[in-house]
Write an enzyme that holds these catalytic residues in place. Structure first.
Site, PDB file in Angstrom:
ATOM      1  N   GLY A  77       0.830  -1.201   0.000  1.00 22.65           N
ATOM      2  CA  GLY A  77       0.000   0.000   0.000  1.00 22.65           C
ATOM      3  C   GLY A  77       0.856   1.239   0.000  1.00 22.65           C
ATOM      4  N   THR A 137       0.053 -15.513   8.997  1.00 28.59           N
ATOM      5  CA  THR A 137       0.632 -15.927   7.719  1.00 28.59           C
ATOM      6  C   THR A 137       0.471 -17.427   7.582  1.00 28.59           C
ATOM      7  OG1 THR A 137       2.702 -16.417   6.566  1.00 28.59           O
ATOM      8  CG2 THR A 137       2.922 -15.727   8.822  1.00 28.59           C
ATOM      9  N   ASP A 139       2.318 -19.133   5.907  1.00 30.09           N
ATOM     10  CA  ASP A 139       3.675 -19.685   5.806  1.00 30.09           C
ATOM     11  C   ASP A 139       4.257 -20.081   7.172  1.00 30.09           C
ATOM     12  OD1 ASP A 139       3.451 -19.165   3.137  1.00 30.09           O
ATOM     13  OD2 ASP A 139       4.843 -17.468   3.111  1.00 30.09           O
ATOM     14  N   MET A 181       2.897 -23.104  -1.247  1.00 25.16           N
ATOM     15  CA  MET A 181       3.401 -21.785  -0.848  1.00 25.16           C
ATOM     16  C   MET A 181       4.513 -21.914   0.182  1.00 25.16           C
ATOM     17  SD  MET A 181       0.170 -19.212  -0.896  1.00 25.16           S
ATOM     18  CE  MET A 181      -0.359 -18.491  -2.461  1.00 25.16           C
ATOM     19  N   GLU A 234       7.415 -22.997  -3.037  1.00 20.98           N
ATOM     20  CA  GLU A 234       7.617 -22.048  -4.131  1.00 20.98           C
ATOM     21  C   GLU A 234       8.973 -21.341  -4.063  1.00 20.98           C
ATOM     22  OE1 GLU A 234       4.622 -18.979  -3.757  1.00 20.98           O
ATOM     23  OE2 GLU A 234       5.106 -18.655  -1.663  1.00 20.98           O
ATOM     24  N   ARG A 273       4.011 -34.787 -14.110  1.00 21.66           N
ATOM     25  CA  ARG A 273       3.006 -33.728 -14.123  1.00 21.66           C
ATOM     26  C   ARG A 273       3.229 -32.806 -12.931  1.00 21.66           C
ATOM     27  NH1 ARG A 273       2.348 -35.778 -18.396  1.00 21.66           N
ATOM     28  NH2 ARG A 273       0.427 -36.602 -19.322  1.00 21.66           N
ATOM     29  N   HIS A 279      -3.357 -20.317  -4.397  1.00 21.36           N
ATOM     30  CA  HIS A 279      -4.218 -19.659  -3.413  1.00 21.36           C
ATOM     31  C   HIS A 279      -5.314 -20.564  -2.859  1.00 21.36           C
ATOM     32  CE1 HIS A 279      -2.007 -16.461  -5.303  1.00 21.36           C
ATOM     33  NE2 HIS A 279      -2.253 -15.741  -4.234  1.00 21.36           N
ATOM     34  N   LEU A 280      -5.427 -21.793  -3.392  1.00 19.44           N
ATOM     35  CA  LEU A 280      -6.348 -22.742  -2.756  1.00 19.44           C
ATOM     36  C   LEU A 280      -5.932 -22.970  -1.300  1.00 19.44           C
ATOM     37  CD1 LEU A 280      -6.748 -25.415  -5.571  1.00 19.44           C
ATOM     38  CD2 LEU A 280      -8.481 -23.820  -4.746  1.00 19.44           C
ATOM     39  N   GLN A 281      -4.621 -22.769  -1.029  1.00 20.98           N
ATOM     40  CA  GLN A 281      -4.131 -22.955   0.338  1.00 20.98           C
ATOM     41  C   GLN A 281      -4.581 -21.848   1.283  1.00 20.98           C
ATOM     42  OE1 GLN A 281       0.374 -24.299  -0.150  1.00 20.98           O
ATOM     43  NE2 GLN A 281      -0.446 -23.320  -1.964  1.00 20.98           N
TER      44      GLN A 281
END
Ligand code: F6P
Length: 378
Positions: A77, A137, A139, A181, A234, A273, A279-281
């Site tokens: 921001g 978070t 994470d 993530m 990631e 594969r 973002h499903l997490q």
């Protein structure tokens, strides 16, 4: 005692945010008789034409199991600028926000967010405005707290994904790569990898070698397991290489899963594969633990404010919620200890981190040599 407090959510969303908002409102209004103002879209909501709304026990009714944040959030921001690679906090927006808080009659703030949001909150505190931070978070990488809400839900989702990949991998004799993530740390990959029976876990803390992955695939093949499940954070990177970005200007990580898939397919000749969980997490309903932790953090944050604390963040340590200085909370990242118990347990049960030491041994079931430990189980 404050008559009216503000509450905001900043940074990426996480399951459990609404649980924390609800607990702040119920504790502030019910227990301490304060009014509550919800600030929308993080600190942005107190700039310009401010965006706020009154929150009551009634208005937060039913939000406990809901994902996302009813207040909205922003990642970056107006309050943070990068100057010559260094994070700075320009005076103008902070001054404007402080003036608006005064106009709105908000006397103290509960700021819920990750390191970025908490660093901004710290700037308000340093200018004399009462603030308590609540960590968030998925994470789980804030050093000051053992856990953050959202993390357990993210692990559940990643574990379910691994379970599902397992059956399709086994049916097709494929290598499946799941990218999860974890910007600076491999907590989600490590926990989900253990819970979801991954064969290889790649995390930022342990640079990996493709030879070691290929050797693991071959070793499994030899013992009759013709498929391999790999979970990669990631932020993981090959030895001597940096992280991979899908957007370098925005510093948005991504691409390592597909890179691993391609290289492993080339090296092993096995069909592979990649699935990016993304973002499903973060989306959807929090699990029971995250609802509980978000609620406890929210209530404890208001109790801390009510007892005169400021410039602090609530944190979980040794099973109880305490408060730690905000400055401490924003500066230290909690990395996966590479010689820690969980990593060792993973290795003991045959999971590879594809580290050079493991590559040297190169055999399934043979891992880095363990020294004799005279302490409790490490
Ligand atoms: O901080 C949590 C996190 O989920 C990271 O693991 C990830 O890199 C980042 O947020 C992505 O956030 P966004 O897409 O909102 O920028």
């Amino acid at each position: 005692m404050y008559r009216q407090i503000g509450i905001l959510t900043g940074g990426g969303d996480a399951p459990g945010l609404n649980a924390a908002i609800r607990a702040v409102v119920r504790t502030a209004t019910g227990e301490f008789g304060m009014s509550c103002i919800g600030i929308e879209d993080s600190f942005e909501g107190i700039l310009g034409d401010t965006h706020t709304r009154t929150l009551t026990t009634r208005s937060v009714s039913g939000i406990l199991p809901r994902g996302g944040t009813i207040l909205g959030t922003r990642n970056r921001g107006s309050f943070v600028k990068m100057v010559d690679g260094k994070t700075t906090f320009p005076e103008v927006p902070i001054g404007e926000a402080l003036a608006n808080l005064d106009i709105l009659g908000i006397e103290a703030l509960v700021a819920i967010g990750g390191e970025g949001t908490l660093a901004i909150a710290d700037q308000f505190y340093k200018r004399g405005f009462p603030v308590i931070g609540v960590p968030k978070t998925i994470d789980n990488d804030l050093a000051a707290t053992e856990l953050t809400f959202g993390f357990m839900t993210a692990i559940d989702i990643a574990t379910e994904a691994l379970d599902r990949l397992h059956t399709t991998a086994a049916s097709h004799d494929r290598v499946m790569v799941l990218e999860v993530m974890g910007r600076h740390t491999g907590w989600i990959a490590l926990h989900a990898g253990l819970a979801g029976s991954a064969d290889v876990i790649l995390i930022p803390e342990i640079p990996f070698s493709f030879e070691a992955i290929a050797r693991k695939v071959a070793a499994r093949e030899k013992t009759g397991s013709k498929f391999t499940n790999i979970v990669v954070a990631e932020g993981a990177a090959e030895i001597g290489k940096g992280e991979m970005y899908q957007d370098t200007a925005e510093m948005r990580l991504g691409g390592i899963g597909e890179h691993v898939r391609r290289c492993v397919e080339e090296m092993t000749g096995k069909e592979s594969r990649c699935v990016v969980l993304g973002h499903l997490q973060r989306g959807g309903s929090p699990n029971a633990f995250d609802r509980m932790l978000g609620t406890n953090f929210g209530a404890c944050a208001v109790r801390a404010l009510a007892s005169g604390e400021t410039g602090k963040m609530v944190a979980l340590q040794a099973g109880v919620i305490i408060s730690v200085p905000l400055s401490e909370a924003c500066t230290q990242i909690k990395k996966v200890p590479v010689d820690g118990q969980l990593v060792r347990t993973a290795r003991d049960i045959g999971i590879s981190f594809a580290a050079p030491t493991e590559a040297k041994h190169g055999e399934e079931g043979l891992h880095i040599s363990h020294e004799t430990h005279h302490r409790a189980v490490s």
